[in-house]
Motif scaffolding. Structure first.
Motif, mmCIF file in Angstrom:
data_model
loop_
_atom_site.group_PDB
_atom_site.id
_atom_site.type_symbol
_atom_site.label_atom_id
_atom_site.label_comp_id
_atom_site.label_asym_id
_atom_site.label_seq_id
_atom_site.Cartn_x
_atom_site.Cartn_y
_atom_site.Cartn_z
ATOM 1 N N GLU A 45 30.376 8.382 -66.316
ATOM 2 C CA GLU A 45 29.734 9.071 -65.414
ATOM 3 C C GLU A 45 31.098 9.301 -64.292
ATOM 4 N N LYS A 86 33.652 9.052 -61.280
ATOM 5 C CA LYS A 86 33.558 7.586 -59.812
ATOM 6 C C LYS A 86 35.328 8.510 -60.092
ATOM 7 N N GLU A 122 28.856 16.162 -53.403
ATOM 8 C CA GLU A 122 29.510 14.981 -52.409
ATOM 9 C C GLU A 122 30.891 15.722 -51.735
ATOM 10 N N GLU A 130 19.700 9.927 -48.756
ATOM 11 C CA GLU A 130 18.899 9.709 -50.383
ATOM 12 C C GLU A 130 19.397 10.445 -51.776
ATOM 13 N N LYS A 189 22.615 10.272 -52.639
ATOM 14 C CA LYS A 189 22.360 8.585 -53.355
ATOM 15 C C LYS A 189 22.090 9.129 -55.081
ATOM 16 N N LEU A 190 21.056 9.892 -55.035
ATOM 17 C CA LEU A 190 20.251 9.721 -55.982
ATOM 18 C C LEU A 190 21.402 10.758 -56.795
ATOM 19 N N MET A 200 24.556 11.074 -56.746
ATOM 20 C CA MET A 200 25.374 9.845 -57.541
ATOM 21 C C MET A 200 24.889 9.041 -58.343
ATOM 22 N N LYS A 201 24.040 9.089 -58.044
ATOM 23 C CA LYS A 201 23.564 8.073 -59.521
ATOM 24 C C LYS A 201 23.719 8.853 -60.839
ATOM 25 N N ARG A 202 23.233 9.850 -60.661
ATOM 26 C CA ARG A 202 22.962 11.101 -62.133
ATOM 27 C C ARG A 202 23.945 10.766 -62.678
ATOM 28 N N SER A 203 23.959 10.412 -64.284
ATOM 29 C CA SER A 203 25.057 10.390 -65.133
ATOM 30 C C SER A 203 25.417 12.281 -64.930
ATOM 31 N N ASP A 241 22.595 13.424 -67.453
ATOM 32 C CA ASP A 241 21.117 13.284 -66.660
ATOM 33 C C ASP A 241 21.416 14.610 -66.493
ATOM 34 N N ARG A 242 22.277 15.255 -65.578
ATOM 35 C CA ARG A 242 22.657 16.597 -64.787
ATOM 36 C C ARG A 242 22.504 17.713 -65.490
#
Length: 853
Positions: free
Chosen positions: A240, A242, A319, A337, A340-341, A343-346, A349-350
């Motif tokens: 991910e 970071k 970002e 929202e 947030k979504l 950023m959370k996606r690896s 997934d992207r």
RNA sequence: GCCGAAGUGGCGGAAUUGGUAGACGCGCACGACUCAAAAUCGUGUUCUUUCGGGAGUGAGGGUUCGAUUCCCUCCUUCGGCACCA
């Protein structure tokens, strides 16, 4: 057994070792040849038959070049820092140094069995403090350097500090993370800490908060090339993004030289293309868009500034730092929202989901710099924070992704190129002239690009710019088994240790795991501080640190005062031929070029590229054609084959499998053919009773022809790295000589030299039986004699309408007309002519006769 | 999707500048030696055939007296990159 390879191979292994046959000296009276194999990571599994393929090829070249009078540097070592030993240490508590040393012993034993002529006195191990002392030393040099773009080279930071002291940063053209303009007064007024923090923007090794590939499973960050398809290359664990404070190397400063240098070196086009794509240079412009109601501007990068009048909206990466600033209250909840979504996606997934369109309007508007129109600012994860500025001007008529986005959110699409249909998709080709584009109207695209750049620069809203896909290399790993950084911290500011304190050795730790607070394993070490009590860096360097310069160390491996002496460098220079796997295309092979250029800039080495020529050996696949791996259970171990057939057979068979650079399936059955060949070779020198029997008779024409043919063929093939065909040539020669029942010294003495690079043990044995006292390794390769390669007749294939019908042997001194006459008069021709007159007769001397009917 | 490499017998492959396609080896078949086996040696081995030939280097076209080799279109496999503005 007639050919007792077990006994023979043992005898010569022992001989080479006790006589130090392959010890290499810096003998400046002889021409040098530096041939290098990519050194292995010593894994616990040992070697399989795929590993030695390149080593065998390089050993053949090495032995051949020695016979040609070259002083050959052909060393071997171990890339001995790395994750597997550490993972094993975590599981078992065993110190990685112990595992590593055990694995190295296994590798060494296996390598020795194959009969390589490495000079083992020059062995390097990246995990040896005497080696990594110099890795740390180079790191200090990187830290102490900046890239002067005016001079296009790296220099000591002292010259940068001088500039800052004298005239501030305004006139400095440097590769920088963040180039701020400040005056000399400002600089001189700053504290040491402030100055040092500013310098970090310029140093070639720098500490910064960056978005990194974090692999929670491995507990460390990874470089871009260590991540494949969103998972770690080692272990396939998810990765991910970071934000972390990390050491990076400013490799981007060398982007252009890394590209242009490719034109100077003899590497494969595939490999050069990979590096070019990885660097990803693109020319374009940056343009600043003012944001309605804000002082800040939005900078975008575009390769098509000519399409600016087609820009109907803007898109920021989720970002992007401006997102939080410009989002209006009414849009805030939705934007938050989405961010947030995203950023959370690896990463994975992207990547998996590139097709679907998503995004949110921020509520803010940018002002078009030329039309003055209000254009909406959106965010979407199809814009990447890591490329360009993390923001784009969207031109839906000219870019398919923008078009998809516009369609999905019903944003306007304005056509800007004549005669294009944009109802079903964007027009990405570069024909046509500009329309709806104010002062660009009527221009061709290339003209429009240069015109708009001029405008943009005149108006101060942007500038021509070259952008690169690749990023600075993250150089910290949160691991134990790597080089410690020669770095300590004073109040959070990094300082380098003094050179006299190197090597900074790896400390002992109680466990090879991160601390409870999540710090790297080195934080567990007791008293991990300088003498003065300052905390030492707890990260370690990545696996590619040592491999970025190891080839230099081989030249002067025992030097305690320098990483390599000038004298050794002057003699050995860079690598003449480098062999290794293509999997290192964008990792090791880019970094080793970078470090080489850097050391060149600082005047430490006299060349700018590590390797003049590079060859990738193809992978040996399992018998079914799939990759060899422990899990598939299809691994072929060379030790077993050596026991059964001998190392000479294994060496020749690996070469015989096919072209060096192509992947090829292993077929254990085929090895019999090579084994039979070596036995047949042996029998040329022995009678039925296996007694060495050699005749002193003069060689006849047929024997000399066979010999001279193989001398020439093998030498040509070795120069062309075509080892499979040289093995064939040797087989043909031995078949011929066997039918001729030739056992004459006049032939066999040269023949064994021709064979010796391929099958050195049997060659040494026969060479000594022929009465020679010293090793065959340093005799001379025989010169072929042209007179035995030509003949005074040629067997012409006679073809009718391009089809070969029969063959006719004719003297070479006939003229074309005479050949034609001879051929047409031949009774077989008469049959094929069927009474017709030939329309045309083509005679190509020494080639073919073709009769057209 | 983009970039790169490669497609030739049952198999690995050869044919270096357009000039005898299938070298060399494996496998297979038959034969010799042997009481027998192993080893070794020998012969044959692209397909097809009415034994004259015919077809044939991933497919289709083109250039040429002649194409595995050069050009165009397409297919397949492998490797790399992958929302790169």
């Amino acid at each position: 057994m007639d050919y007792n390879f077990i006994e023979i191979e043992k005898r010569w292994r022992d001989y080479w070792r006790s006589n130090q046959t392959f010890k290499t000296f810096d003998d400046i009276t002889r021409p040098k040849y530096y041939i290098l194999d990519m050194f292995p990571y010593p894994s616990g599994q040992g070697l399989h038959v795929g590993h030695p393929l390149g080593y065998i090829a390089s050993d053949i070249i090495t032995r051949y070049k020695r016979l040609r009078g070259f002083n050959v540097l052909h060393p071997m070592g171990y890339d001995s820092f790395g994750l597997p030993a550490e993972q094993y240490a975590i599981q078992t508590g065993q110190h990685p140094a112990i595992t590593t040393s055990k694995n190295i012993d296994t590798y060494r034993r296996q390598l020795d069995l194959i009969g390589f002529s490495f000079d083992w006195d020059r062995e390097v191990r990246t995990s040896d403090p005497e080696f990594y002392k110099w890795t740390q030393w180079i790191f200090i040099k990187l830290f102490d350097s900046w890239y002067n773009r005016e001079e296009d080279k790296a220099e000591s930071v002292d010259t940068l500090i001088e500039k800052f002291q004298d005239s501030g940063s305004g006139n400095v053209d440097a590769a920088a993370s963040d180039h701020e303009v400040f005056s000399a007064e400002e600089w001189n007024g700053w504290s040491e800490t402030e100055q040092r923090n500013m310098l970090l923007n310029y140093r070639l090794a720098y500490l910064s908060e960056t978005s990194v590939n974090w692999c929670p499973e491995l507990g460390t960050v990874l470089a871009n090339e260590e991540v494949k398809d969103g998972v770690s290359e080692r272990g396939d664990y998810p990765v991910e993004r970071k934000l972390m404070k990390q050491w990076s190397l400013r490799v981007t400063a060398y982007a252009d030289r890394l590209l242009s240098g490719l034109d100077e070196i003899d590497w494969t086009t595939a490999l050069k293309e990979m590096q070019r794509n990885w660097i990803g240079r693109s020319e374009g412009a940056t343009v600043n868009f003012t944001i309605d109601g804000f002082d800040e501007t939005l900078e975008v990068f575009t390769t098509r500034p000519d399409t600016i009048f087609g820009a109907t909206f803007m898109v920021l990466a989720p970002e992007h730092e401006m997102v939080a600033v410009i989002t209006t209250n009414s849009r805030k909840a939705e934007v938050d929202e989405y961010v947030k979504l995203a950023m959370k996606r690896s990463e994975r997934d992207r990547m998996m989901d590139v097709k679907s369109v998503s995004g949110v309007f921020t509520g803010a508007y940018a002002l078009h710099p030329f039309s003055g129109d209000n254009i909406p600012i959106w965010i979407s994860d199809y814009v990447l924070i890591g490329y360009g500025t993390g923001a784009i001007m969207a031109v839906p008529s000219g870019d398919q992704r923008d078009w998809n986005f516009a369609r999905h959110f019903e944003l306007p699409i304005v056509s800007i190129v004549s005669d294009t249909d944009i109802s079903e998709g964007a027009n990405e080709n570069k024909d046509g002239v500009m329309i709806n584009s104010d002062f660009l109207n009527g221009m061709k695209i290339s003209e429009a690009i240069s015109t708009i750049i001029k405008h943009v620069e005149e108006d101060g809203v942007g500038t021509a710019k070259i952008n690169y896909k690749f990023r600075d290399a993250v150089f910290s790993r949160q691991r134990y088994w790597g080089e410690p950084f020669p770095v300590y911290y004073k109040e959070g500011t990094p300082y380098m240790l003094d050179e006299s304190e190197l090597p900074l050795k790896l400390p002992d730790v109680d466990k090879y795991l991160p601390t409870e607070k999540g710090e790297p394993p080195l934080a567990r070490a007791k008293n991990w501080t300088t003498k003065d009590g300052y905390a030492l860096e707890t990260n370690t360097m990545p696996g590619w640190a040592g491999s970025s310069w190891y080839y230099l160390r081989y030249m002067d491996v025992l030097n305690e005062d320098e990483f390599v002496s000038e004298k050794a460098l002057q003699y050995w220079q860079n690598i003449d031929l480098y062999l290794g796997g293509a999997e290192h295309a964008t990792g090791h092979l880019l970094y080793v070029r970078f470090w080489t250029k850097f050391l060149y800039d600082l005047g430490y080495i006299p060349f700018e590229e590590p390797a003049k020529k590079l060859v990738n050996q193809g992978m040996i696949l399992g018998e079914g054609g799939e990759k060899m791996s422990k899990s598939k259970g299809n691994v072929i171990n060379p030790d077993d084959l050596i026991t059964q057939y001998g190392a000479d057979t294994l060496r020749m068979y690996e070469m015989f499998l096919g072209p060096l650079d192509q992947p090829k399936p292993w077929d254990t059955k085929g090895i019999e053919g090579v084994y039979k060949f070596l036995r047949k070779f042996w029998r040329l020198y022995h009678n039925e009773g296996n007694t060495f029997t050699i005749s002193e008779d003069v060689a006849n024409e047929a024997e000399l022809r066979a010999l001279n043919k193989v001398i020439k063929k093998v030498q040509d093939d070795i120069e062309n790295l075509s080892f499979n065909t040289s093995v064939s040539a040797l087989m043909i020669c031995v078949n011929d000589l066997s039918s001729l029942k030739c056992n004459k010294r006049a032939i066999l003495s040269d023949l064994v030299v021709v064979l010796s690079p391929f099958a050195p043990h049997i060659a040494e044995e026969l060479w000594s039986k022929l009465g020679n006292d010293s090793s065959i390794s340093y005799t001379s390769y025989p010169e072929f004699d042209e007179q035995y390669l030509t003949s005074d007749t040629y067997e012409y294939p006679i073809s009718f309408n391009g089809k070969t019908r029969f063959k006719l042997s004719l003297p070479l001194d006939l003229s074309k007309d005479e050949i034609e006459k001879e051929v047409l008069a031949n009774e077989q021709s008469i049959k094929w002519l069927e009474g017709k007159d030939p329309k045309k007769v083509i005679v190509v001397e020494r080639r073919i006769v073709n009769i057209v009917l």
